[in-house]
Structure formats: C-alpha cells, structure tokens
Scaffold this active site. Structure first.
Site, PDB file in Angstrom:
ATOM      1  N   CYS A  93      11.584 108.167  -9.302  1.00  0.00           N
ATOM      2  CA  CYS A  93      11.089 106.896  -9.833  1.00  0.00           C
ATOM      3  C   CYS A  93      11.000 105.789  -8.768  1.00  0.00           C
ATOM      4  O   CYS A  93      10.121 105.854  -7.921  1.00  0.00           O
ATOM      5  CB  CYS A  93      11.953 106.493 -11.024  1.00  0.00           C
ATOM      6  N   ARG A 127       5.925  99.490 -20.595  1.00  0.00           N
ATOM      7  CA  ARG A 127       6.775 100.480 -19.919  1.00  0.00           C
ATOM      8  C   ARG A 127       6.446 101.879 -20.445  1.00  0.00           C
ATOM      9  O   ARG A 127       6.128 102.056 -21.624  1.00  0.00           O
ATOM     10  CB  ARG A 127       8.257 100.164 -20.151  1.00  0.00           C
ATOM     11  N   HIS A 208      14.046 111.286 -14.662  1.00  0.00           N
ATOM     12  CA  HIS A 208      15.501 111.098 -14.587  1.00  0.00           C
ATOM     13  C   HIS A 208      16.118 112.126 -15.535  1.00  0.00           C
ATOM     14  O   HIS A 208      15.454 113.037 -15.996  1.00  0.00           O
ATOM     15  CB  HIS A 208      15.877 109.703 -15.094  1.00  0.00           C
TER      16      HIS A 208
END
Ligand code: GLN
Length: 259
Positions: A93, A127, A208
């Site tokens: 990320c 997001r 993640h």
C-alpha cells in the site's frame, strides 16, 4: 543458512498488522532450519542493502508518507541498484506507492516517490476498502527457472487473499505487469482490474491482512527468490500448510459466493 529481512520504517510503515508479514517470513524460515535475521531500520539510521535478502515496506497513511519521504529519497540510488541486482522486496500500500514516481493526495499535494518503478498514484474521492481476491498471473510466480517452484504443488490455488484500505489509485506504466487480476475488490485503481505489480523481484500490492500468513504461496515465493539470488539451493522443505490453505480457501469461497 541465514536470510536477512529488513523492515524499513517499522514505526511509520505498519498498518493493519503488516508486521505479521515479517513474522511469517521468519517462522517459515525457522521451520526449515534457515535462520532469519530481522533488522529494523528507521529515519536517519544506516542501512546496508548489500547484506540484505528481503526488504519489507509496509503501509502508511499520507501523513506518515510525508514524514519519511526525505529519508527514503536519500536511499534511492542504493535501493535502485539493489533492485536491479535482484533484491527481493515486498511493499504494501503506502510503501508500494512510494516505489513509484509520486503520490498525489486528495488535497493536491504531490509527495514524490522513489521513481524506481514506472507507476504513479493519485488519491480518489472515495476510499477503496474491503476484502480482496486476485487471480495471480503466471509471470508473478516466475523464479527464473524452467520448473515451477518446489513449494508450489499443482493443486495450490493461484490466488491471493487480503484486505485493502486506500484512497490512492495507482496506474502502472506500459512495461509493468500487475501481480494478478482482481476477482473481488478494487486493486490498483478500481478501474482496470489490475492488482499490484511485479518487477524483477519486487512485489508491490495493496493487500494488507497481514498478507503472508493467508498466502503461503507468496511467502515461499519470496523465500525461494531470495535463496536463488544468493546462489543457494532454493528447494524449500514442504511444510504442513493445511491450516493456512484452509484459511485461504475459506476466504476465497466466502467472497466469491457473496459476489
Ligand atoms: N496513504 C495511502 C492511501 O490512502 C496509503 C494507505 C495505506 O497504506 N493503507 O492511498
């Protein structure tokens, strides 16, 4: 036998359990009699890329990316050389974004990146959050030999599962290949179904989770590449991955069913 794993900026780049990736690499080394040497290096500290086998860059918020950018830039030349020389890198990320030429925040601020990979990132208005499944491309699994890596039995699912939370939308330049195709989730930008990047032995991704415990296939690929680079026997002892594979497959099945 030893493998040196470096977590760069562990105090700044470590979101959503990213550090678990280091623990996973270390555990899978130890289970095979390979001694993992873990180094943590932060702002202003010395870093020797030559003695390193695997570099890990975790995720970080825009704020943290802004804090470390200057320190990271002074390491650019050496890191570029190491990457061209086959250093194994896992970048998640925010760390992945920093390998590219820039990250432009939602307020328009342009945080420069290392420019080692031909990619760039611009923050979108919403997001991109949620679980992700990607189907890996064959090129992602390449270890520089004709044969498939020893730790990847035929029946292994060629997917990665993980969790993403980013506003950045990353575009890859023409010569770069993504890790795989998004089956569930958003990936690099939510538009072209691409997720992550593989360039030489660099793996960039938005996943993640932490990523590696649920994806032993990728963990062992990183270890094999590190051994190959050192000219060592890269055949890894097979481990009992029933639990890891069950966790992986359960997520794939659940997410694909929901879709
Ligand atoms: N700041 C970046 C973004 O939101 C990276 C976030 C992260 O590392 N999870 O796109």
């Amino acid at each position: 036998m030893k493998l040196t794993i470096c977590h760069l900026y562990p105090d700044l780049l470590d979101l959503y359990g990213d550090r678990g990736n280091i623990l996973t690499l270390a555990a899978r080394c130890r289970w095979r009699g390979i001694e993992p040497v873990i180094r943590q290096v932060s702002l202003g500290e010395d870093l020797d890329f030559k003695g390193m086998d695997i570099l890990f860059l975790g995720g970080g918020s825009d704020r943290e990316q802004g804090i470390l950018v200057q320190d990271l830039m002074r390491r650019e030349h050496e890191l570029r050389l190491a990457i061209e020389n086959g250093l194994v890198v896992l970048a998640i990320c925010g760390g992945y974004q920093m390998l590219g030429s820039y990250y432009q925040t939602a307020s328009g601020e342009k945080i420069p990146g290392l420019g080692i990979l031909d990619l760039w990132t611009t923050a979108g208005t919403k997001r991109l959050i949620g679980n992700v499944v990607i189907e890996l491309y064959g090129s992602t699994l390449f270890v520089g030999q004709d044969k498939a890596p020893s730790s990847q039995p035929e029946q292994t699912l060629k997917t990665l599962v993980g969790f993403e939370n980013h506003s950045g939308k990353t575009q890859l330049g023409q010569g770069l290949k993504p890790l795989g195709k998004v089956l569930i989730g958003h990936g690099n930008n939510g538009e072209d179904q691409a997720e992550g990047v593989r360039y030489r032995n660099v793996f960039g991704t938005y996943l993640h989770g932490p990523l590696l415990p649920k994806n032993p296939l990728l963990t062992d690929l990183l270890l094999e590449l590190a051994l190959v680079r050192r000219g060592l026997d890269s055949r890894l002892t097979e481990l009992d991955d029933r639990l890891e594979n069950l966790a992986h497959e359960a997520m794939v099945a659940r997410l694909l069913k929901q879709a």
